[in-house]
Design a protein around this motif. Structure first.
Motif, PDB file in Angstrom:
ATOM      1  N   ALA A  18      50.868  41.096  39.916  1.00  0.00           N
ATOM      2  CA  ALA A  18      49.691  42.392  40.874  1.00  0.00           C
ATOM      3  C   ALA A  18      48.541  41.871  40.920  1.00  0.00           C
ATOM      4  N   ALA A  19      48.254  42.489  39.472  1.00  0.00           N
ATOM      5  CA  ALA A  19      47.067  42.287  39.081  1.00  0.00           C
ATOM      6  C   ALA A  19      45.995  41.422  39.700  1.00  0.00           C
ATOM      7  N   ARG A  20      46.597  40.251  39.070  1.00  0.00           N
ATOM      8  CA  ARG A  20      45.273  39.381  39.403  1.00  0.00           C
ATOM      9  C   ARG A  20      45.392  38.894  41.141  1.00  0.00           C
ATOM     10  N   ARG A  21      46.498  39.077  41.851  1.00  0.00           N
ATOM     11  CA  ARG A  21      46.316  39.240  42.932  1.00  0.00           C
ATOM     12  C   ARG A  21      45.189  39.990  44.092  1.00  0.00           C
ATOM     13  N   ARG A  22      45.548  41.838  43.331  1.00  0.00           N
ATOM     14  CA  ARG A  22      45.097  41.992  44.027  1.00  0.00           C
ATOM     15  C   ARG A  22      42.978  42.463  43.149  1.00  0.00           C
ATOM     16  N   GLY A  23      42.926  41.207  42.388  1.00  0.00           N
ATOM     17  CA  GLY A  23      41.815  41.007  41.948  1.00  0.00           C
ATOM     18  C   GLY A  23      41.410  42.026  40.546  1.00  0.00           C
ATOM     19  N   GLN A  24      42.177  43.010  39.764  1.00  0.00           N
ATOM     20  CA  GLN A  24      41.679  43.663  38.911  1.00  0.00           C
ATOM     21  C   GLN A  24      41.408  42.855  37.594  1.00  0.00           C
ATOM     22  N   ARG A  25      41.040  44.088  37.355  1.00  0.00           N
ATOM     23  CA  ARG A  25      40.408  43.670  35.760  1.00  0.00           C
ATOM     24  C   ARG A  25      41.990  42.671  34.793  1.00  0.00           C
ATOM     25  N   ASP A  26      42.932  43.509  34.751  1.00  0.00           N
ATOM     26  CA  ASP A  26      43.486  42.270  33.971  1.00  0.00           C
ATOM     27  C   ASP A  26      44.019  40.852  34.850  1.00  0.00           C
ATOM     28  N   GLY A  27      43.611  40.925  35.785  1.00  0.00           N
ATOM     29  CA  GLY A  27      44.500  39.463  36.968  1.00  0.00           C
ATOM     30  C   GLY A  27      43.092  38.354  37.007  1.00  0.00           C
ATOM     31  N   ARG A  28      41.733  39.000  36.401  1.00  0.00           N
ATOM     32  CA  ARG A  28      40.552  37.732  35.837  1.00  0.00           C
ATOM     33  C   ARG A  28      41.324  36.832  34.505  1.00  0.00           C
ATOM     34  N   ASP A  29      40.979  34.981  34.699  1.00  0.00           N
ATOM     35  CA  ASP A  29      41.478  34.944  33.853  1.00  0.00           C
ATOM     36  C   ASP A  29      41.220  34.494  31.960  1.00  0.00           C
ATOM     37  N   ALA A  30      39.974  35.259  32.473  1.00  0.00           N
ATOM     38  CA  ALA A  30      39.871  35.493  30.796  1.00  0.00           C
ATOM     39  C   ALA A  30      40.914  36.173  30.115  1.00  0.00           C
ATOM     40  N   PHE A  31      41.981  37.321  30.974  1.00  0.00           N
ATOM     41  CA  PHE A  31      42.345  37.791  29.910  1.00  0.00           C
ATOM     42  C   PHE A  31      43.613  37.209  30.746  1.00  0.00           C
ATOM     43  N   PHE A  32      44.051  36.959  31.907  1.00  0.00           N
ATOM     44  CA  PHE A  32      45.250  37.270  32.583  1.00  0.00           C
ATOM     45  C   PHE A  32      45.873  35.390  32.072  1.00  0.00           C
TER      46      PHE A  32
END
Length: 173
Positions: free
Chosen positions: A28-42
């Motif tokens: 969900a964070a990745r879909r919404r473009g949140q910080r948790d969804g960025r490649d470096a973290f996700f």
């Protein structure tokens, strides 16, 4: 020994479902473009969560659950519970397939469905499994005897049969 089997089964199940809840949150964070969804973290977090935590916990849960089956009260509730566990395994595999596709740079279809409907699926499945296990309802019915052998005479379940039987057994009024 039975006590420790149950404890390890429940403990590994708690870890497995926590992993499924968190995977849905990461998607969900990745879909919404949140910080948790960025490649470096996700990417590192989702891979570690799925492959090193949730998948081994799921395998242990199923293994300990299979070891508990000989002590289980037989009945339709157990079949229903195993069907729900199958749905959890399919959800786990679906999440893994989407994680794999993201790792290969492919666009993931159905991610909106995941965040909308399937984000709640682990909770609903967990509650249903817990309810079946705790209640062991007789309403699910008993399983037929192996080999089609009949152990008792069939009972009439129609309302006319029960009213006729009650009319015969009651004294004249």
């Amino acid at each position: 020994m039975l006590f420790w089997l149950k404890v390890t089964h429940i403990g590994s199940m708690a870890v497995w479902f926590t992993g499924l809840f968190l995977m849905a949150r990461l998607f969900a964070a990745r879909r919404r473009g949140q910080r948790d969804g960025r490649d470096a973290f996700f990417n590192p977090v989702a891979n570690r969560l799925f492959f090193r935590i949730a998948t081994p916990a799921g395998v242990l849960t199923i293994g300990f659950g299979m070891a508990l089956i000989p002590w289980a009260t037989p009945g339709g509730w157990l079949v229903a519970k195993l069907c729900l566990v199958t749905l959890v395994v399919l959800l786990h595999l679906w999440l893994g397939a989407h994680l794999h596709a993201l790792g290969h740079g492919r666009r993931v279809r159905g991610i909106a469905l995941l965040t909308g409907v399937l984000a709640w699926a682990p909770l609903v499945l967990l509650l249903a499994i817990a309810a079946l296990t705790g209640a062991k309802p007789r309403s699910a019915g008993d399983l037929p005897a192996p080999g089609g052998a009949r152990t008792a005479e069939p009972v009439a379940h129609s309302s006319s049969a029960s009213s006729a039987a009650s009319a015969e057994s009651s004294p004249g009024q």
